[in-house]
Design an enzyme around this catalytic site. Structure first.
Site, short mmCIF file in Angstrom:
data_model
loop_
_atom_site.label_atom_id
_atom_site.label_comp_id
_atom_site.label_asym_id
_atom_site.label_seq_id
_atom_site.Cartn_x
_atom_site.Cartn_y
_atom_site.Cartn_z
N CYS A 8 0.87 -1.18 0.00
CA CYS A 8 0.00 0.00 0.00
C CYS A 8 0.91 1.23 0.00
O CYS A 8 1.71 1.41 0.92
CB CYS A 8 -0.88 -0.01 1.24
SG CYS A 8 -1.58 1.63 1.58
N ASN A 62 10.59 -0.99 -8.23
CA ASN A 62 10.47 -1.63 -9.54
C ASN A 62 9.08 -1.40 -10.10
O ASN A 62 8.08 -1.67 -9.44
CB ASN A 62 10.70 -3.15 -9.42
CG ASN A 62 10.91 -3.80 -10.76
OD1 ASN A 62 11.87 -3.48 -11.46
ND2 ASN A 62 10.03 -4.70 -11.15
N GLU A 63 9.03 -0.84 -11.29
CA GLU A 63 7.77 -0.68 -12.01
C GLU A 63 6.64 -0.21 -11.11
O GLU A 63 5.61 -0.88 -10.96
CB GLU A 63 7.39 -2.00 -12.71
CG GLU A 63 8.37 -2.38 -13.80
CD GLU A 63 7.92 -3.57 -14.64
OE1 GLU A 63 7.09 -4.36 -14.14
OE2 GLU A 63 8.40 -3.70 -15.77
N CYS A 85 -7.56 1.53 0.47
CA CYS A 85 -7.75 1.43 1.93
C CYS A 85 -8.12 2.81 2.50
O CYS A 85 -8.09 3.82 1.80
CB CYS A 85 -6.48 0.90 2.58
SG CYS A 85 -5.13 2.09 2.62
N CYS A 92 -5.30 5.41 2.22
CA CYS A 92 -5.20 6.01 0.88
C CYS A 92 -6.34 7.00 0.66
O CYS A 92 -6.16 8.04 0.02
CB CYS A 92 -5.20 4.92 -0.20
SG CYS A 92 -3.60 4.09 -0.34
N GLU A 110 14.72 -3.10 -19.09
CA GLU A 110 14.32 -4.50 -19.18
C GLU A 110 13.67 -4.76 -20.53
O GLU A 110 12.79 -4.01 -20.95
CB GLU A 110 13.24 -4.83 -18.14
CG GLU A 110 13.70 -5.01 -16.74
CD GLU A 110 12.51 -5.40 -15.85
OE1 GLU A 110 11.56 -6.04 -16.32
OE2 GLU A 110 12.54 -5.02 -14.67
N TRP A 134 3.94 -14.23 -19.40
CA TRP A 134 2.70 -13.69 -18.83
C TRP A 134 1.61 -13.39 -19.86
O TRP A 134 0.56 -12.90 -19.50
CB TRP A 134 3.00 -12.44 -17.99
CG TRP A 134 4.06 -11.53 -18.55
CD1 TRP A 134 5.37 -11.48 -18.17
CD2 TRP A 134 3.92 -10.55 -19.58
NE1 TRP A 134 6.06 -10.53 -18.90
CE2 TRP A 134 5.19 -9.94 -19.77
CE3 TRP A 134 2.85 -10.11 -20.38
CZ2 TRP A 134 5.42 -8.92 -20.70
CZ3 TRP A 134 3.07 -9.11 -21.31
CH2 TRP A 134 4.35 -8.52 -21.47
N PHE A 164 9.48 -19.97 -16.62
CA PHE A 164 9.40 -20.14 -18.07
C PHE A 164 9.72 -18.85 -18.83
O PHE A 164 9.53 -18.79 -20.04
CB PHE A 164 8.01 -20.68 -18.47
CG PHE A 164 7.80 -22.09 -18.03
CD1 PHE A 164 8.51 -23.13 -18.62
CD2 PHE A 164 6.92 -22.39 -16.99
CE1 PHE A 164 8.34 -24.44 -18.20
CE2 PHE A 164 6.74 -23.70 -16.57
CZ PHE A 164 7.46 -24.73 -17.16
N HIS A 165 10.15 -17.83 -18.12
CA HIS A 165 10.52 -16.57 -18.78
C HIS A 165 11.94 -16.72 -19.31
O HIS A 165 12.81 -17.25 -18.63
CB HIS A 165 10.45 -15.44 -17.76
CG HIS A 165 10.46 -14.06 -18.37
ND1 HIS A 165 11.56 -13.53 -19.00
CD2 HIS A 165 9.50 -13.11 -18.44
CE1 HIS A 165 11.27 -12.32 -19.43
NE2 HIS A 165 10.02 -12.04 -19.10
#
Ligand code: GAL
Length: 654
Positions: free
Chosen positions: A113, A147-148, A155, A158, A300, A308, A350-351
């Site tokens: 959060c 990251n990203e 909540c 927020c 990246e 995905w 599997f990436h």
């Protein structure tokens, strides 16, 4: 000015997933692959701090020392995208809440959060600790916060933060009520505490509330980024600090973030199964280069398949190479991939990675090594920046207003429209800057505004002055319709431009799925679907008109200003844009190549990048002598590229 002497090559490196013996093998293989930079630590919070009281960074010291000894530079990440389970147990409010009121559990990532005090304090603490321990390490050259960033939380904290943001923005409830148009549906607020996040509501939500929520959510995450950056700054000296963006990602306004990062870094995963991927990717790269008008870093990308999508197709060797080179062509000073070594466990097993599960002795990994060598051979392009030939306008807040469900057609696709306008530019080799309508447009003689739905007064003035100065403007449908509060601008549309256009719009007219016909003396009959508008002509010229009893002009031009009430077929759009560029004497810079003719061609510094994205061979004429940047072999006066092939040319010095 050159910002870097080399093009960085490497990827995310997650040593916490492996034994120390593997680290040594990794580093040996990295050196062989020409890896110059790796991102370490992104998801290692639980490894650095296994519980609330214990720190363990000895392993990280060892890894960074090993990397440094091998000459591999480190982009050190604060691991704050994925708070460990002990933190969520200590204070459940660390975990975000969905609009329906469910609190996230552990077992994935990005579950924090952004307004949780516990989360934020602990995140600053871990950033500070890393700064103290590694801020002076000679192997660390870049800092990577989180990251990203990109999530919502609904909540109570927020909600309270939203109210605080609104208070700062509006000052008084009267101003808020006015901006939000709360006279409508009895929404008038008499206390700040009555305001909610636009989570679960029975029917259409107030569009201004929704727009402000999107602005707030982007700002709230920016606060999270900023406080870690500010904790790091005194500890890391002048080193650049950044975080990774995600192209046109629609939860964050990267324009407001751009000034807060020292270098633009992007994560981009084009779908190798899509034939449209090359131009869609090029558009995202151009956005990144334009955010700071400077070289950027591909933080990246994937060397092969992701894990995905519904169906995750690997890249061919040619696609892998083209994607790396395309980033550099569009201004990246380095290409990093997710990730160095393929994981054996976890959701990303599997990436693809630079080093596949199948090992180093593979055709795939040999192609990864080859690319490392190629980037070394073109390192002198690093730091080169070129201003675009043409401006393509894109603003997050405008996209947000178009995504509101209460617009005339919910299927209006902002990014798809942007892509359709970009494609003809890309095909001809124009370098495009993707800029805001509110920035300085004076460097551009031609401005394209595919979806300028939200129009701020200052943008209107800039664009009017632009047209009045005889410069080119092409504006797309449903533009100049609402103000910064998403309230309708009064009068005929495009509001504030009807005198310059010689036409005025009265009604927006989404078309049935099977579309309608257009008549044009120039292009003959053409079929359009999607969107139309009812326009009345004054002294503008109709370049095409609808065959429909209530609809008149479809494409209108007056002087250098063209307005499209629909998305015309590709060839028509291409014609209009080419004509407008010609009128402004704008020609693409293709280096030694005579004409793009089916290839993607882009010059950067001494190099010209050429991509054959088709499934057949193509031959290009050269105006001047050049040589292959990798092999040094001279080209002669023509160049043939096989299907999917990419070539980088270096012009022979006279
Ligand atoms: C990115 C993320 C990486 C990895 C990658 C997989 O969104 O930053 O950690 O998950 O996707 O494609």
């Amino acid at each position: 000015m050159k910002s870097q002497a080399t093009l960085s090559y490497g990827g995310d490196y997650n040593p916490e997933q492996w034994d120390p013996a593997v680290w040594r093998e990794d580093i040996d293989l990295m050196v062989k692959a020409g890896v110059t930079m790796v991102t370490v630590g992104v998801f290692s919070w639980a490894r650095m701090q296994p519980d609330a009281e214990t720190w363990d960074t000895a392993w990280l010291h060892e890894v960074i020392d090993l990397l440094h000894a091998a000459g591999i530079r480190v982009d050190l990440a604060t691991p704050t995208a994925s708070p460990p389970p002990w933190l969520g147990a200590l204070d459940p409010a660390v975990r975000a809440v969905t609009p329906e009121g469910h609190r996230f559990g552990h077992g994935s990532r990005n579950h924090f959060c952004p307004s949780s005090t516990t989360y934020r304090e602990r995140a600053i603490e871990v950033a500070t600790r890393l700064g103290e321990e590694f801020g002076g390490h000679p192997g660390v050259v870049l800092w990577h916060v989180g990251n990203e960033y990109g999530q919502y939380c609904f909540c109570e904290t927020c909600t309270e933060a939203f109210r605080g943001w609104l208070r700062r923005k509006y000052g008084t409830l009267t101003a808020l009520n006015d901006a939000w148009g709360t006279a409508f549906w009895s929404q008038h607020y008499s206390e700040w505490g009555q305001i909610h996040l636009p989570g679960v509501v029975p029917y259409l939500v107030n569009p201004t509330q929704s727009l402000d929520h999107r602005r707030f959510a982007s700002d709230l995450l920016l606060d999270c980024y900023r406080e870690q950056r500010d904790a790091l700054r005194p500890l890391v000296g002048e080193l650049p600090i950044t975080t990774n963006f995600m192209g046109f990602f629609d939860l964050i306004d990267y324009r407001t973030w751009a000034a807060e990062v020292d270098v633009i870094a992007d994560d981009h995963y084009g779908d190798p199964a899509s034939p449209d991927q090359p131009f869609q990717t090029a558009l995202v790269h151009d956005l990144m280069r334009s955010l700071k008008h400077a070289p950027w870093l591909m933080m990246e990308q994937a060397m092969g398949a992701v894990n995905w999508r519904q169906r995750n197709v690997p890249k061919t060797d040619a696609q892998r190479r083209a994607d790396v080179l395309r980033s550099v062509a569009h201004g990246a000073d380095g290409v990093l991939s997710f990730q160095w070594r393929q994981s054996r466990s976890g959701s990303e097993r599997f990436h693809s990675a630079m080093l596949p599960n199948a090992g180093a002795d593979t055709r795939y990994h040999r192609s990864v090594r080859q690319l490392g060598e190629e980037l070394r051979a073109m390192a002198d392009v690093a730091g080169e920046h070129r201003r675009g030939d043409i401006a393509l306008l894109f603003d997050w807040e405008s996209m947000w207003t178009l995504q509101e469900p209460s617009v005339p057609d919910r299927s209006r696709q902002v990014i798809e429209t942007l892509q359709a306008w970009y494609r003809p530019l890309w095909e001809r080799g124009f370098l495009v800057d993707v800029v805001s309508a509110t920035e300085d447009l004076s460097p551009y003689r031609l401005v394209l505004a595919p979806s300028l739905h939200l129009l701020r007064a200052e943008a209107r003035e800039t664009l009017r002055a632009h047209v009045e100065a005889g410069r080119g403007l092409i504006m797309g449908a449903f533009s100049a319709a609402v103000d910064e509060n998403d309230a309708l601008l009064p009068g005929p549309f495009p509001v504030g431009f009807t005198d310059l256009l010689g036409a005025s719009g009265e009604q927006w007219w989404p078309l049935p799925d099977d579309g309608v016909q257009l008549r044009s003396t120039r292009w003959g009959q053409m079929h359009v679907s999607g969107w139309a508008e009812q326009l009345a002509l004054t002294d503008g010229e109709a370049l095409a008109s609808y065959d429909h009893s209530d609809l008149g002009p479809a494409i209108v031009r007056k002087g250098e200003f063209t307005y499209l009430t629909c998305l015309p077929p590709h060839e028509v759009l291409a014609d209009l844009i080419a004509e407008a560029a010609e009128a402004q004497a704008i020609r693409p810079d293709l280096g030694p190549v005579r004409s793009a003719a089916g290839a993607e061609v882009l010059r950067r510094g001494p190099l010209t990048f050429i991509f054959n994205n088709t499934t057949h061979a193509i031959t290009l004429d050269l105006l001047r002598e050049a040589s292959d940047a990798l092999t040094g072999i001279p080209t002669g006066d023509a160049l043939t590229l096989s299907a999917g092939e990419s070539v980088v040319l270096r012009e022979v010095q006279q």
